[in-house]
Structures are given as C-alpha cells and as structure tokens.
Design a protein around this motif. Structure first.
Motif, PDB file in Angstrom:
ATOM      1  N   MET A  24      35.186 -25.533  64.686  1.00  0.00           N
ATOM      2  CA  MET A  24      34.562 -26.222  63.665  1.00  0.00           C
ATOM      3  C   MET A  24      33.202 -27.603  63.281  1.00  0.00           C
ATOM      4  SD  MET A  24      35.862 -24.664  60.350  1.00  0.00           S
ATOM      5  CE  MET A  24      35.518 -26.049  59.279  1.00  0.00           C
ATOM      6  N   GLY A  25      32.649 -27.209  62.931  1.00  0.00           N
ATOM      7  CA  GLY A  25      31.868 -28.599  63.181  1.00  0.00           C
ATOM      8  C   GLY A  25      30.902 -28.444  63.970  1.00  0.00           C
ATOM      9  N   LEU A  26      30.622 -29.681  65.097  1.00  0.00           N
ATOM     10  CA  LEU A  26      29.684 -29.107  65.571  1.00  0.00           C
ATOM     11  C   LEU A  26      29.445 -29.821  66.900  1.00  0.00           C
ATOM     12  CD1 LEU A  26      26.806 -31.388  62.677  1.00  0.00           C
ATOM     13  CD2 LEU A  26      26.246 -28.580  63.715  1.00  0.00           C
ATOM     14  N   ASP A  27      28.584 -29.279  67.839  1.00  0.00           N
ATOM     15  CA  ASP A  27      29.168 -28.897  69.463  1.00  0.00           C
ATOM     16  C   ASP A  27      27.412 -28.670  70.059  1.00  0.00           C
ATOM     17  OD1 ASP A  27      31.128 -28.538  72.003  1.00  0.00           O
ATOM     18  OD2 ASP A  27      29.386 -27.286  72.157  1.00  0.00           O
ATOM     19  N   GLN A  28      27.267 -30.135  70.507  1.00  0.00           N
ATOM     20  CA  GLN A  28      26.062 -30.677  71.136  1.00  0.00           C
ATOM     21  C   GLN A  28      25.270 -30.064  71.645  1.00  0.00           C
ATOM     22  OE1 GLN A  28      23.704 -33.295  69.461  1.00  0.00           O
ATOM     23  NE2 GLN A  28      22.741 -32.106  70.090  1.00  0.00           N
ATOM     24  N   GLU A  29      26.207 -29.099  72.673  1.00  0.00           N
ATOM     25  CA  GLU A  29      26.128 -28.645  73.860  1.00  0.00           C
ATOM     26  C   GLU A  29      25.453 -26.429  73.664  1.00  0.00           C
ATOM     27  OE1 GLU A  29      28.559 -26.420  77.094  1.00  0.00           O
ATOM     28  OE2 GLU A  29      28.990 -28.827  76.597  1.00  0.00           O
ATOM     29  N   GLU A  30      25.970 -26.308  72.646  1.00  0.00           N
ATOM     30  CA  GLU A  30      25.780 -25.368  72.171  1.00  0.00           C
ATOM     31  C   GLU A  30      24.284 -25.104  71.124  1.00  0.00           C
ATOM     32  OE1 GLU A  30      27.526 -22.138  71.827  1.00  0.00           O
ATOM     33  OE2 GLU A  30      28.691 -23.177  73.118  1.00  0.00           O
ATOM     34  N   ILE A  31      24.437 -26.394  70.162  1.00  0.00           N
ATOM     35  CA  ILE A  31      22.829 -26.861  69.878  1.00  0.00           C
ATOM     36  C   ILE A  31      21.623 -26.813  70.633  1.00  0.00           C
ATOM     37  CG2 ILE A  31      22.013 -28.689  68.131  1.00  0.00           C
ATOM     38  CD1 ILE A  31      24.427 -29.720  66.752  1.00  0.00           C
ATOM     39  N   SER A  32      22.319 -27.767  71.705  1.00  0.00           N
ATOM     40  CA  SER A  32      21.308 -28.095  72.996  1.00  0.00           C
ATOM     41  C   SER A  32      20.296 -26.423  73.353  1.00  0.00           C
ATOM     42  CB  SER A  32      21.259 -28.723  73.588  1.00  0.00           C
ATOM     43  OG  SER A  32      21.451 -30.136  73.024  1.00  0.00           O
ATOM     44  N   ARG A  33      21.325 -25.853  73.304  1.00  0.00           N
ATOM     45  CA  ARG A  33      20.907 -24.742  73.547  1.00  0.00           C
ATOM     46  C   ARG A  33      20.151 -23.139  72.992  1.00  0.00           C
ATOM     47  NH1 ARG A  33      23.391 -20.401  74.379  1.00  0.00           N
ATOM     48  NH2 ARG A  33      24.723 -19.938  73.130  1.00  0.00           N
ATOM     49  N   ILE A  34      20.590 -23.527  71.296  1.00  0.00           N
ATOM     50  CA  ILE A  34      20.252 -22.562  70.434  1.00  0.00           C
ATOM     51  C   ILE A  34      18.114 -23.722  70.625  1.00  0.00           C
ATOM     52  CG2 ILE A  34      19.163 -22.583  68.187  1.00  0.00           C
ATOM     53  CD1 ILE A  34      22.781 -22.368  68.448  1.00  0.00           C
ATOM     54  N   ALA A  35      18.418 -24.599  70.297  1.00  0.00           N
ATOM     55  CA  ALA A  35      17.293 -25.795  70.281  1.00  0.00           C
ATOM     56  C   ALA A  35      15.916 -25.415  71.921  1.00  0.00           C
ATOM     57  CB  ALA A  35      17.453 -27.131  70.095  1.00  0.00           C
ATOM     58  N   THR A  92      17.757 -32.665  67.904  1.00  0.00           N
ATOM     59  CA  THR A  92      17.802 -31.463  69.036  1.00  0.00           C
ATOM     60  C   THR A  92      16.328 -31.597  69.528  1.00  0.00           C
ATOM     61  OG1 THR A  92      19.732 -31.387  68.144  1.00  0.00           O
ATOM     62  CG2 THR A  92      19.179 -30.586  70.556  1.00  0.00           C
ATOM     63  N   LEU A  93      15.987 -30.776  68.812  1.00  0.00           N
ATOM     64  CA  LEU A  93      14.492 -29.945  68.791  1.00  0.00           C
ATOM     65  C   LEU A  93      13.517 -31.043  69.558  1.00  0.00           C
ATOM     66  CD1 LEU A  93      14.294 -27.851  66.325  1.00  0.00           C
ATOM     67  CD2 LEU A  93      13.967 -26.817  68.834  1.00  0.00           C
ATOM     68  N   GLU A  94      13.800 -32.549  68.373  1.00  0.00           N
ATOM     69  CA  GLU A  94      12.237 -32.739  68.536  1.00  0.00           C
ATOM     70  C   GLU A  94      12.924 -33.764  69.625  1.00  0.00           C
ATOM     71  OE1 GLU A  94      11.447 -35.172  65.087  1.00  0.00           O
ATOM     72  OE2 GLU A  94      10.207 -33.371  64.690  1.00  0.00           O
ATOM     73  N   ASP A  95      14.137 -34.476  70.032  1.00  0.00           N
ATOM     74  CA  ASP A  95      14.783 -34.911  71.273  1.00  0.00           C
ATOM     75  C   ASP A  95      13.050 -33.833  72.545  1.00  0.00           C
ATOM     76  OD1 ASP A  95      15.625 -37.293  70.829  1.00  0.00           O
ATOM     77  OD2 ASP A  95      17.899 -36.424  71.383  1.00  0.00           O
ATOM     78  N   LEU A  96      13.966 -32.422  72.368  1.00  0.00           N
ATOM     79  CA  LEU A  96      13.142 -32.209  73.323  1.00  0.00           C
ATOM     80  C   LEU A  96      11.301 -31.694  73.341  1.00  0.00           C
ATOM     81  CD1 LEU A  96      15.367 -28.798  73.269  1.00  0.00           C
ATOM     82  CD2 LEU A  96      15.198 -30.928  74.890  1.00  0.00           C
ATOM     83  N   GLY A  97      10.971 -32.457  72.397  1.00  0.00           N
ATOM     84  CA  GLY A  97       9.734 -32.692  71.893  1.00  0.00           C
ATOM     85  C   GLY A  97       9.029 -31.660  71.263  1.00  0.00           C
TER      86      GLY A  97
END
Ligand code: UDP
Length: 239
Positions: A24-35, A92-97
């Motif tokens: 449940m909730g958010l997992d930064q690793e998964e979000i970063s992969r998608i981003a 997360t996307l904006e952190d990647l530019g």
C-alpha cells in the motif's frame, strides 16, 4: 532507441504500480523506476500524458462496503488519493530534470493546475510530461475510464495500460497456471468475454474513439520503452 512508433501516448499507471507488489502507499524505488522510463519516452520525442490511479490508498467502493462512508464520498477520497500519487511522481520526474505538470480534474489551485484540455495539449507539445490526476472528477468512475477519456480528448494514438502481469489472459495468471495470454483482442471480444482488464466503460470509450490499447507488464524493466518503440509485447486491443 530507434524512431518511436507514437507521437502522443497516454500511459495509465495504477496506484499499485507505485508501491511494492501487494503493498500500500508509496514506494520511492518503484516511483523512480517509472519516472526514469517516462523521462526516456519524452527524450525520444514522444509526448506523454500519465493517468495515475489511487488504489494504493483508497478505492471508494471497498471503503463504502464497511458502512458509514458513502460510496460517492469514498470515490472522492479515491480521487484525492490519485492527486497524492501525482505529486510524488511529479517531484521525482523533476528531480530527474523532466519538466512536468500536474493537471487535476478537481480544482486544487494551490498544488496543481486545473485540467483544461487545450492547456494540456500545449504542455504536451512543449515536451512536458502531463500527469492527469483526480480521475474524471466524478464518483462512480475509475481512472481507467479517465485514461480512455483523456486519450480520446487529447487525441493520443495509443492507451498504454500498465499492469502487474504480461497482458490479458484467459484467466487470472496469478491464480491459474493454465491461463493463456492473448496477443491480440478486439474491443468486442473484451466486452463479450468480460475479460476484466479494464472496466467496460473504458473499453467502450476506446472503441468509440478507435484508440488502440496495449496492456503490458509494468514491473518488467524496459517494457515502457518497448511499447513506445512498437515492439509487440503484452496484448493489443483494437477493432
Ligand atoms: N475514482 C472516481 N472517479 C474517477 C476515478 C477514480 O470516483 O473518475 C475513485 C474510485 O473510488 C476509485 C479510486 O478513485 O476506486 C481510485 O481509482 P482507481 O480504482 O481507478 O485506481 P487504480 O486501481 O488504478 O489504482
């Protein structure tokens, strides 16, 4: 990566795509992969809109079954959950530019722009990733239907439906090892067989707008790029 197959796509990510399998909730690793994958899509020249779900926090129907919370209230809570997901993905996307805009179907001006079709198109044309949050803004709908609606009105060439399995199967492949994957299906077949890959409203809308749907496994590295490149993975649903 070669020439992308599509000029403009809508990618539907369920809430569960943003957390660990079964979590449940958010997992930064998964979000970063998608981003990372999303950034690469835009870098390759394809315009990208992402419709995010909210099932990693709340599903209105499930919540209302426990009593007290009305179905419509639960649905609005679910729509708010999609906004939480959208903000996590945006930062997360904006952190990647990767320049990103969140557009919400329910106004919340302090944190995002309201969804205005022509503005969404403008952002896409400028190469910004547009995250479409708040579902359709109406209870009793799903974010799958929202994805079909946005793909239609933003004139996307394909609706990419990310799931946790490899495509559409004869039965749930997680529960039934004999389940067979379909490579191609027609909208009509999905509706008649009630295959449950997306709700029927979403399928009907894509059928009416003639928008192909590609159902693919989000958890396999490189799959977003494969669909964009036109590789035949997952299940393609057309007329
Ligand atoms: N929802 C809604 N209207 C919409 C989109 C979503 O009422 O247009 C609510 C509904 O309660 C839904 C929840 O938001 O269960 C989360 O969306 P969904 O279940 O589509 O998310 P996903 O399964 O893709 O994570």
């Amino acid at each position: 990566m070669g020439q992308p197959k599509y000029r403009r796509v809508i990618l539907k990510i369920s809430g569960e795509g943003l957390c660990k399998p079964g979590g449940m909730g958010l997992d930064q690793e998964e979000i970063s992969r998608i981003a990372l994958a999303a950034k690469a899509v835009v870098a390759g020249g394809t315009q990208l809109g992402i419709v995010v779900g909210g099932g990693n926090f709340i599903r209105g129907q499930v919540l209302s079954q426990a009593g007290h919370v009305r179905r419509a209230t639960g649905d609005y809570m679910g729509m708010l959950a999609t906004c939480i997901n959208a903000l996590a993905l945006q930062d997360t996307l904006e952190d990647l530019g990767a320049p990103t805009r969140v557009l919400t179907a329910i106004e919340m001006r302090q944190i995002a722009e309201p969804f205005i079709r022509r503005r969404a198109v403008r952002h896409l044309e400028k190469g910004r990733i547009v995250i479409l949050a708040g579902g359709t803004g109406n209870p009793y709908f799903t974010t799958d239907t929202c994805a079909a609606l946005r793909a239609s009105e933003l004139e996307a060439e394909v609706l990419m439906k990310a799931t946790k399995v490899d495509g559409v199967f004869t039965a749930d492949p997680v529960k039934d090892p004999t389940a067979r994957k379909f490579d191609r299906l027609t909208y009509q077949e999905v509706l008649e067989k009630q295959l449950g890959v997306m709700d029927l409203t979403a399928i009907s809308m894509c059928m009416a707008s003639r928008i192909p749907i590609v159902v693919f496994n989000l958890k396999k590295e490189g799959n977003i790029a494969r669909v964009i490149a036109g590789e035949t993975i997952g299940t393609t649903i057309t007329s």
